[in-house]
Design a protein around this motif. Structure first.
Motif, PDB file in Angstrom:
ATOM      1  N   THR A   1       0.869  -1.175   0.000  1.00 46.09           N
ATOM      2  CA  THR A   1       0.000   0.000   0.000  1.00 46.09           C
ATOM      3  C   THR A   1       0.903   1.222   0.000  1.00 46.09           C
ATOM      4  OG1 THR A   1      -1.711  -1.160   1.243  1.00 46.09           O
ATOM      5  CG2 THR A   1      -1.810   1.241   1.239  1.00 46.09           C
ATOM      6  N   GLU A   2       0.846   1.997  -1.062  1.00 48.25           N
ATOM      7  CA  GLU A   2       1.790   3.098  -1.230  1.00 48.25           C
ATOM      8  C   GLU A   2       1.347   4.376  -0.526  1.00 48.25           C
ATOM      9  OE1 GLU A   2       4.666   2.624  -2.404  1.00 48.25           O
ATOM     10  OE2 GLU A   2       4.319   0.590  -3.147  1.00 48.25           O
ATOM     11  N   TYR A   3       0.032   4.560  -0.339  1.00 45.59           N
ATOM     12  CA  TYR A   3      -0.436   5.784   0.326  1.00 45.59           C
ATOM     13  C   TYR A   3      -1.757   5.483   1.015  1.00 45.59           C
ATOM     14  CZ  TYR A   3      -3.198   6.098  -3.998  1.00 45.59           C
ATOM     15  OH  TYR A   3      -4.039   5.821  -5.050  1.00 45.59           O
TER      16      TYR A   3
ATOM     17  N   LYS B   1      -6.503  -2.332  -2.101  1.00 46.44           N
ATOM     18  CA  LYS B   1      -5.470  -3.005  -1.300  1.00 46.44           C
ATOM     19  C   LYS B   1      -6.191  -3.775  -0.192  1.00 46.44           C
ATOM     20  CE  LYS B   1      -2.201  -1.410  -3.828  1.00 46.44           C
ATOM     21  NZ  LYS B   1      -1.488  -2.315  -4.764  1.00 46.44           N
TER      22      LYS B   1
ATOM     23  N   SER C   1       6.061   3.328   3.539  1.00 46.93           N
ATOM     24  CA  SER C   1       5.070   2.276   3.759  1.00 46.93           C
ATOM     25  C   SER C   1       5.704   1.041   4.354  1.00 46.93           C
ATOM     26  CB  SER C   1       4.405   1.903   2.430  1.00 46.93           C
ATOM     27  OG  SER C   1       3.611   0.755   2.588  1.00 46.93           O
TER      28      SER C   1
ATOM     29  N   GLU D   1      -9.618  -4.204  -9.057  1.00 43.33           N
ATOM     30  CA  GLU D   1      -8.914  -3.435 -10.086  1.00 43.33           C
ATOM     31  C   GLU D   1      -9.658  -3.466 -11.417  1.00 43.33           C
ATOM     32  OE1 GLU D   1      -5.084  -5.215 -10.166  1.00 43.33           O
ATOM     33  OE2 GLU D   1      -4.496  -4.465  -8.177  1.00 43.33           O
TER      34      GLU D   1
ATOM     35  N   GLU E   1      -5.267   4.143  -0.570  1.00 39.40           N
ATOM     36  CA  GLU E   1      -5.067   3.581  -1.909  1.00 39.40           C
ATOM     37  C   GLU E   1      -6.112   2.494  -2.156  1.00 39.40           C
ATOM     38  OE1 GLU E   1      -1.557   1.709  -4.773  1.00 39.40           O
ATOM     39  OE2 GLU E   1      -1.180   2.028  -2.644  1.00 39.40           O
TER      40      GLU E   1
END
Length: 821
Positions: A65-67, A73, A87, A309, A70
């Motif tokens: 999870t980049e931010y 996820k 992260s 997605e 997000e």
């Protein structure tokens, strides 16, 4: 009970006959078909670089999870590091973050060396990664790096050799391979590859070598043929499903790791299904035991992320099938599988039966920061589910062989996990906190009991690979099968040990135990596929889809919640299955294991005190099967009743009631039969109690049940059974007229005919009658209290452990009363 026509209400839903009958003509529209995605590890039977490299990512690392916020996820664990904003949230969180991710300023923990093969002809070190350039030997600065032969590399976590010589021959299987590693972090040797990825590939290569399997060429593109372990079982399973359901389903296989050009990853298959228009999806895996790591993280969450997605998750009806253990079919397969190893010993032999499952770490830890790990091992359900599978396996073997052999499964006949010959194969003791055992512990327990014959059965896996043939043996100091036998697909082994666990000749005076290690289910392809297919049909049934050749009449369904359980009963007197009922207990511990932390986690031990009953909220059903399989020589006394979804599993007993024709039964005892798809026979369930046209029994699985004569080895009808209150005590008396196959009796008490019942006697009351004579018994249940009406039933135990219940009698009456409805 209120009735409703709305599914969301959670009350009774009535279905017409047509809702349970598949389409007779035409093609099933794609939106109505069930997409069945069969998943598995998909490991090739030879070394393939791409599979081994990618396996580390999919099995241990996963996406991150980049931010914050997000999307898609799903199920990620961990937290963002407050000091740097980096992260630490990932799909799995199994290993320290810094070992699998490049952390700013700490990249050397991710990459500080590599594995290379010394090509003496060219004078270069060749990387294990085919795209990495080779290193000239004379360009390697030994002042900056160490060059260690692979057979001398030490596992920094255990202190043991990472790639030890072949214990059978002493051969260095990794001859020519070296680890080149940084000496000083002031000048890091980094080849741009993650060290854990390289190590994983080296381990796979070592496993293949020790099993005598092909390791060259390395890449999938260069391999002439590629096969998967157990792909025959998957192929037969798919064929059976397609035969049973026709075009109502579409079955495909997808794997946790793909072999390029040969197999597909599960998420790619899920995406194909979604883009083609499928909106009903069943994902499954073949293992014996239910665990969150494999089912939630490796299967469910990855697939859900992909559907998210693609944009179809919210409109997709998604279910999973999570294990195949504990069913009648699984137990029958084990009887077939283990029988020859038991019968290799003379009848009357005492044999310790050691059940081996994979096992998972416990309780684990939850740490954050650069070297944090967050995978929630402490919430695992494998410990409870796999031990219940062991108890079911134990019962099946006792029923099949207990009249000819003294099979021992625990110390002192205990039912507790920590007294049982139930062991983990994949782990070492340091990973189990002393709460669960490895195989070596079980062997020691059996030796302490004075047992000199043992059979070790790896019952978790659907075939043999490195887990059963190397890892579990290394962890418990067990001998390996010879290379020649492995190449010939012979995986069983019999040997002898002395008192201190050293292998010795069986004719030696030092030998104290003869030990047989069986294979897994290598030679039972069709049988395993049938076991798996039967379990899968329950998942397909959750979409309202049934096998083409099965016909149903009256049906009722109701939503049962994991937390509250519930009761469903057919009350329509006009129905052929009127009186059929299922009662599911509520979740005994709503916060276990969901709210466990590493500090509060409780290790499962007592099967009478499971953490849960239902696995998830499920729509359960009762239906009349109008074309059931023939019962052979057994006279059917009532309708065939389908309780579904088929082979739904529970961790506590649920109570099922069946109707039967009392006039046809007469005064004879009534029993219950379940249809077993592997043996294609109706098999009698051990404990059932009946009266006034209904027979009830406890079970931990659903299926097709039918009432019939209580038969077989017990079937003793007590000539009398009475209970009388005298002060604080209750005096129970019964008599029999013939006990040819009776081992003894148990008494159970409750303040309600609906239970729960507790056993009154602490040890079995031994039978003392004969086949042609009467016997009389008296038992005093002391200090039960005044002012409460108690109900008792009598349980007769046959010589093989088979049980039949007789009852009820009320404590205040001296005659038969209150027969269970």
């Amino acid at each position: 009970m209120r009735f409703s026509i709305f599914i969301k209400s959670g009350f009774i839903i009535l279905f017409t006959v047509m809702s349970m009958c598949p389409q007779a003509t035409g093609q099933t529209p794609i939106e109505d078909r069930v997409a069945v995605l069969i998943t598995a590890w998909g490991q090739p039977t030879r070394y393939v670089f791409e599979y081994s490299w990618d396996n580390h990512y999919w099995a241990r690392v996963g996406d991150t999870t980049e931010y914050v916020g997000e999307p898609c996820k799903i199920g990620h664990v961990g937290a963002f590091d407050n000091s740097s904003g980096e992260s630490q949230i990932s799909h799995l969180g199994i290993m320290p973050w810094g070992l699998n991710h490049e952390w700013p300023g700490m990249e050397y923990t991710y990459d500080r060396g590599g594995f290379y093969y010394l090509d003496e002809e060219s004078g270069t070190y060749v990387s294990i990664h085919p795209d990495e350039p080779a290193l000239a030997v004379d360009a390697v600065d030994l002042n900056q790096v160490t060059v260690t032969p692979a057979d001398e590399v030490v596992d920094f976590m255990t202190g043991a050799l990472q790639f030890p010589p072949d214990p059978r021959t002493g051969e260095n299987l990794m001859d020519g391979w070296y680890k080149i590693e940084t000496i000083s972090f002031d000048n890091v040797f980094a080849n741009g590859l993650g060290d854990m990825y390289e190590l994983n590939n080296m381990l796979f290569m070592y496993y293949y070598k020790i099993m005598g399997l092909q390791t060259e060429p390395w890449t999938a593109a260069d391999a002439d043929t590629i096969h998967l372990f157990y792909e025959d079982k998957m192929a037969v399973t798919i064929a059976q499903l397609e035969t049973a359901f026709g075009d109502q389903i579409d079955v495909r296989d997808g794997y946790y790791t793909a072999v390029p050009g040969y197999t597909e990853h599960e998420i790619d298959v899920a995406e194909d299904f979604a883009r083609e228009g499928y909106r009903k999806m069943l994902a499954s895996r073949e293992t014996t035991d239910n665990n969150h790591y494999a089912n939630n993280f490796i299967t469910g969450n990855y697939i859900k992320e992909k559907l998210c997605e693609v944009g179809t998750l919210d409109e997709t009806e998604f279910y999973q099938v999570r294990q195949i253990g504990r069913t009648p079919e699984f137990n029958a397969m084990n009887v077939m599988h283990v029988g020859p190893y038991i019968e290799a010993y003379p009848e009357g032999s005492t044999i310790a039966m050691i059940y081996v499952t994979h096992g998972l770490s416990w309780p684990g830890k939850e740490t954050y920061g650069f070297m944090g790990v967050q995978h929630p091992w402490w919430k695992e359900v494998i410990h409870e589910n796999s031990f219940l599978n062991f108890l079911s396996w134990k019962k099946a073997l006792q029923d099949a062989f207990g009249d000819r052999y003294n099979l021992v499964f625990s110390r002192n006949g205990s039912e507790l996990l920590q007294d049982s010959f139930y062991a983990y194969g994949y782990l070492t003791p340091d990973k189990l906190s002393g709460k669960f055992y490895i195989i070596r512990d079980a062997i020691q327990m059996a030796k302490t009991e004075g047992i000199d014959k043992m059979v070790i059965v790896p019952a978790h896996w659907h075939g043999d690979a490195q887990d059963t043939q190397y890892i579990m043996r290394k962890n418990s100091n067990l001998p390996l099968v010879s290379m020649a036998d492995m190449k010939a697909d012979r995986f069983d082994l019999t040997y002898c040990e002395d008192a201190v666990d050293n292998e010795t000749a069986c004719n030696s005076q030092d030998a104290v135990a003869e030990i047989t290690i069986t294979p897994s289910f290598n030679n039972l392809t069709d049988e395993f596929a049938t076991v798996y297919t039967t379990r899968l049909r329950g998942g397909i049934e959750r979409f309202g889809v049934y096998p083409l050749d099965e016909q149903f009449g009256y049906s009722e369904s109701q939503l049962f919640t994991k937390r509250d359980g519930g009761t469903l009963e057919v009350k329509d007197a006009a129905s052929a299955v009127a009186g059929a009922k299922i009662m599911v207990p509520a979740d005994p511990y709503p916060d276990y294991p969901e709210q466990f932390t590493p500090e509060t986690a409780i290790a499962f031990n007592d099967p009478a005190d499971t953490f849960e009953c239902m696995w998830e909220d499920t729509m359960l059903s009762i239906s009349h099967r109008t074309n059931p399989p023939d019962m052979g020589g057994v006279t059917a006394l009532g309708p065939a009743v389908h309780f579904g979804p088929y082979r739904t599993l529970f961790n506590r007993d649920v109570t099922i009631t069946l109707p039967y024709d009392a006039a046809s039964a007469g005064n004879s005892p009534v029993g219950v039969y379940v249809y077993n798809h592997l043996t294609r026979e109706w098999q009698e369930i051990d404990t059932a109690f009946s009266g006034n046209g209904s027979v009830s029994f406890a079970t931990t699985y659903l299926g097709l049940f039918r009432a019939g004569p209580a038969g077989g080895e017990t079937a003793v009808t007590p000539a009398s059974f009475s209970a009388k209150s005298i002060g604080w005590n209750v005096v129970l008396k019964w008599s029999t007229s013939g006990e040819d196959a009776t081992q003894g009796f148990n008494l159970y008490r409750s303040s309600s005919t609906a239970g729960p019942f507790e056993k009154v006697n602490t040890v079995l009351i031994p039978a003392r009658g004969r086949a042609d004579g009467d016997a009389h018994y008296r038992f005093v249940d002391r200090w039960v209290g005044l002012g409460t009406q108690y109900y008792y039933f009598l349980e007769e135990i046959g010589r093989t452990g088979k049980a039949v219940r007789h009852g009820f009698v009320a404590a205040s009456q001296g005659f038969w009363a209150g027969l269970f409805q």
